[in-house]
Design a protein around this motif. Structure first.
Motif, PDB file in Angstrom:
ATOM      1  N   LEU A  36      32.875  14.059  28.509  1.00 43.70           N
ATOM      2  CA  LEU A  36      32.145  14.755  27.459  1.00 43.70           C
ATOM      3  C   LEU A  36      30.798  15.209  27.989  1.00 43.70           C
ATOM      4  O   LEU A  36      30.168  14.525  28.787  1.00 43.70           O
ATOM      5  CB  LEU A  36      31.935  13.832  26.256  1.00 43.70           C
ATOM      6  CG  LEU A  36      33.182  13.473  25.454  1.00 43.70           C
ATOM      7  CD1 LEU A  36      32.849  12.393  24.447  1.00 43.70           C
ATOM      8  CD2 LEU A  36      33.734  14.684  24.735  1.00 43.70           C
ATOM      9  N   THR A  40      28.115  22.522  25.598  1.00 44.18           N
ATOM     10  CA  THR A  40      29.469  23.048  25.513  1.00 44.18           C
ATOM     11  C   THR A  40      29.778  23.923  26.708  1.00 44.18           C
ATOM     12  O   THR A  40      30.588  24.834  26.632  1.00 44.18           O
ATOM     13  CB  THR A  40      29.637  23.849  24.212  1.00 44.18           C
ATOM     14  OG1 THR A  40      28.585  24.796  24.126  1.00 44.18           O
ATOM     15  CG2 THR A  40      29.598  22.936  23.012  1.00 44.18           C
ATOM     16  N   ASN A  89      30.211  17.087  15.098  1.00 45.00           N
ATOM     17  CA  ASN A  89      29.553  16.590  16.290  1.00 45.00           C
ATOM     18  C   ASN A  89      28.732  17.723  16.886  1.00 45.00           C
ATOM     19  O   ASN A  89      28.761  18.849  16.430  1.00 45.00           O
ATOM     20  CB  ASN A  89      30.589  16.078  17.299  1.00 45.00           C
ATOM     21  CG  ASN A  89      31.270  14.815  16.833  1.00 45.00           C
ATOM     22  OD1 ASN A  89      30.816  13.722  17.109  1.00 45.00           O
ATOM     23  ND2 ASN A  89      32.367  14.964  16.093  1.00 45.00           N
ATOM     24  N   GLY A  90      27.992  17.410  17.968  1.00 38.23           N
ATOM     25  CA  GLY A  90      27.118  18.399  18.573  1.00 38.23           C
ATOM     26  C   GLY A  90      25.667  18.068  18.267  1.00 38.23           C
ATOM     27  O   GLY A  90      25.274  16.896  18.288  1.00 38.23           O
ATOM     28  N   ASP A 121      32.070   6.614  21.843  1.00 38.76           N
ATOM     29  CA  ASP A 121      31.286   7.771  21.433  1.00 38.76           C
ATOM     30  C   ASP A 121      30.209   8.046  22.471  1.00 38.76           C
ATOM     31  O   ASP A 121      29.962   7.255  23.376  1.00 38.76           O
ATOM     32  CB  ASP A 121      30.675   7.581  20.041  1.00 38.76           C
ATOM     33  CG  ASP A 121      29.815   6.325  19.962  1.00 38.76           C
ATOM     34  OD1 ASP A 121      29.796   5.552  20.934  1.00 38.76           O
ATOM     35  OD2 ASP A 121      29.160   6.130  18.923  1.00 38.76           O
ATOM     36  N   SER A 147      29.328  10.832  29.816  1.00 42.24           N
ATOM     37  CA  SER A 147      29.104  12.279  29.690  1.00 42.24           C
ATOM     38  C   SER A 147      29.511  12.936  30.999  1.00 42.24           C
ATOM     39  O   SER A 147      30.049  12.281  31.899  1.00 42.24           O
ATOM     40  CB  SER A 147      27.635  12.561  29.384  1.00 42.24           C
ATOM     41  OG  SER A 147      26.849  12.477  30.560  1.00 42.24           O
ATOM     42  N   GLU A 223      21.938  14.462  19.553  1.00 39.99           N
ATOM     43  CA  GLU A 223      23.217  15.132  19.786  1.00 39.99           C
ATOM     44  C   GLU A 223      24.264  14.043  19.954  1.00 39.99           C
ATOM     45  O   GLU A 223      23.993  12.993  20.555  1.00 39.99           O
ATOM     46  CB  GLU A 223      23.127  15.993  21.053  1.00 39.99           C
ATOM     47  CG  GLU A 223      24.386  16.755  21.403  1.00 39.99           C
ATOM     48  CD  GLU A 223      24.217  17.602  22.669  1.00 39.99           C
ATOM     49  OE1 GLU A 223      25.151  18.336  23.001  1.00 39.99           O
ATOM     50  OE2 GLU A 223      23.151  17.508  23.299  1.00 39.99           O
ATOM     51  N   TYR A 225      28.815  13.043  20.148  1.00 38.86           N
ATOM     52  CA  TYR A 225      30.220  13.418  20.193  1.00 38.86           C
ATOM     53  C   TYR A 225      31.063  12.169  19.953  1.00 38.86           C
ATOM     54  O   TYR A 225      30.691  11.077  20.360  1.00 38.86           O
ATOM     55  CB  TYR A 225      30.580  14.043  21.552  1.00 38.86           C
ATOM     56  CG  TYR A 225      29.823  15.315  21.815  1.00 38.86           C
ATOM     57  CD1 TYR A 225      30.295  16.532  21.350  1.00 38.86           C
ATOM     58  CD2 TYR A 225      28.606  15.292  22.486  1.00 38.86           C
ATOM     59  CE1 TYR A 225      29.584  17.706  21.570  1.00 38.86           C
ATOM     60  CE2 TYR A 225      27.886  16.458  22.704  1.00 38.86           C
ATOM     61  CZ  TYR A 225      28.387  17.661  22.244  1.00 38.86           C
ATOM     62  OH  TYR A 225      27.668  18.814  22.451  1.00 38.86           O
TER      63      TYR A 225
END
Length: 286
Positions: A36, A40, A89-90, A121, A147, A223, A225
Motif C-alpha cells: 500500500l 495513488t 480511505n485516502g 491497516d 506501505s 491519511e 488505508y
C-alpha cells in the motif's frame, strides 16, 4: 530570524536550533513495490537517505551520494486517481493553506499509541508541501504498518517522501515508538528542497529535491488505508494527533501567521482537524 539551512551545520528544528551531522549511507538500488502507498501513484522507488532527486517534466533523475545517477522517465498511467480522491480511505482529515510562496515548513508531533486492535491497516500522519495541480508533493511521513516504503504490521516508522504524478520516491524507514517526538522539516536552499525527518531532535532521514515545481499549498494530514473500524485508529490515552510548534516561512527571514482551512471526510469515524492559530493543529478521532 534567519533559517539556517545547511544540514551539516546548526539549523532550525521547530522547537530549538540544534546541531546535526551528515551521516553517510550505502547506496541501495531503487525498486518497485506492491505494498500500500501513501499516494495513488503507480510506481515506488526506494532511495537511501541523503540522495538528490532532480525534477524534469520528462521524469526524475536520482543522484546517489556516491555520484551514481539513474533516470526514471514518466510513464502514463490511465488508472491513476487524483491524489486527493477519497472513498472511505485516502486523505481522511487535513488542514491546508494556499498563499505561496513557501520556503520553509516545520512541525513537531508525537508518535501515538498503537491501535487497540491489531489489523493490517496503514496510517500516515505528515506535514507537506504540494503544487496546485496536486501532482508533486514532498512530505516527512509518520507511518503505521506497511506501505510502499516497507515496514511491518503494528509498528510505527518515519521516512521522507517525494510523490510525483506517476511515481513516488522514499528513503529508508526509521522505526519509532509511542511517545517519541518527531519533527518534519521542508526547507528551500537555492533551488533544492530538503525533506527532513527527525526523531527526538536527531535527523534520521533526509531526501532532497532539485527544480521542484513551486509549492502552492501546505498541509497537515491524516491519511489511511484498510480502515474497517473506528478502533483501527490509535486510542486511549490520546485520541488525537497534535502538530505543534509549526513554523512556516515565505522568505528565508520571514515567518508568517494565518488561519488554516479545514477539510474532513466525515465518512471516517467523524475524524476532524482543529487548529489554534498558525502553530497548532489537532487531528481528532471522534
Amino acid at each position: 530570524k534567519m533559517l539556517l539551512s545547511n544540514s551539516c551545520v546548526q539549523q532550525i528544528f521547530v522547537i530549538a536550533i540544534i546541531a546535526v551531522s551528515c551521516a553517510s549511507s550505502s547506496r541501495v538500488s531503487s525498486r518497485n513495490s506492491d505494498f500500500l502507498s501513501s499516494s495513488t501513484t503507480n510506481k515506488h522507488y526506494h532511495v537511501p537517505s541523503g540522495s538528490l532527486l532532480t525534477y524534469d517534466p520528462q521524469g526524475i533523475k536520482i543522484t546517489y551520494q556516491d555520484g551514481i545517477e539513474e533516470f526514471h522517465p514518466n510513464e502514463e498511467d490511465e488508472t491513476k486517481k487524483d491524489l486527493h480522491k477519497i472513498d472511505d480511505n485516502g486523505w481522511i482529515s487535513s488542514a491546508w493553506y494556499q498563499t505561496p510562496p513557501f520556503v520553509y515548513f516545520g512541525a513537531n508531533w508525537t508518535v501515538p499509541e498503537n491501535p487497540k486492535i491489531k489489523v493490517l491497516d496503514t496510517i500516515f500522519l505528515f506535514n507537506s508541501m504540494e503544487n496546485i495541480a496536486a501532482d508533486n508533493i514532498i512530505q516527512p511521513v509518520l507511518q503505521y504498518g506497511q506501505s510502499a516504503a516497507g515496514g511491518q504490521p503494528n509498528q510505527w516508522y518515519i521516512g521522507s517522501w517525494y510523490v510525483g504524478q506517476n511515481s513516488s520516491y522514499h528513503t529508508n524507514l526509521t522505526s519509532v515508538s509511542p511517545g517519541d517526538v518527531l519533527g518534519g522539516v521542508m526547507r528551500l536552499e537555492a533551488d533544492i528542497f530538503y525533506i527532513e525527518s527527525y526523531v527526538n531532535g536527531e535527523l534520521v532521514q533526509s531526501l532532497s529535491m532539485k527544480n521542484l515545481p513551486a509549492p502552492d499549498s501546505i498541509q497537515v494530514v491524516l491519511e489511511a488505508y484498510g480502515i474497517t473500524s473506528c478502533r483501527d485508529y490509535p486510542e486511549e490515552p490520546v485520541k488525537y494527533a497534535k502538530f505543534y510548534d509549526m513554523l512556516i516561512a515565505d522568505t528565508p527571514d520571514h515567518f508568517i501567521n494565518f488561519n488554516w482551512t479545514i477539510w474532513n471526510n466525515l465518512k471516517d469515524c467523524h475524524t476532524t482537524t482543529q487548529c489554534t492559530g498558525t502553530n497548532v493543529c489537532e487531528i481528532k478521532y471522534l
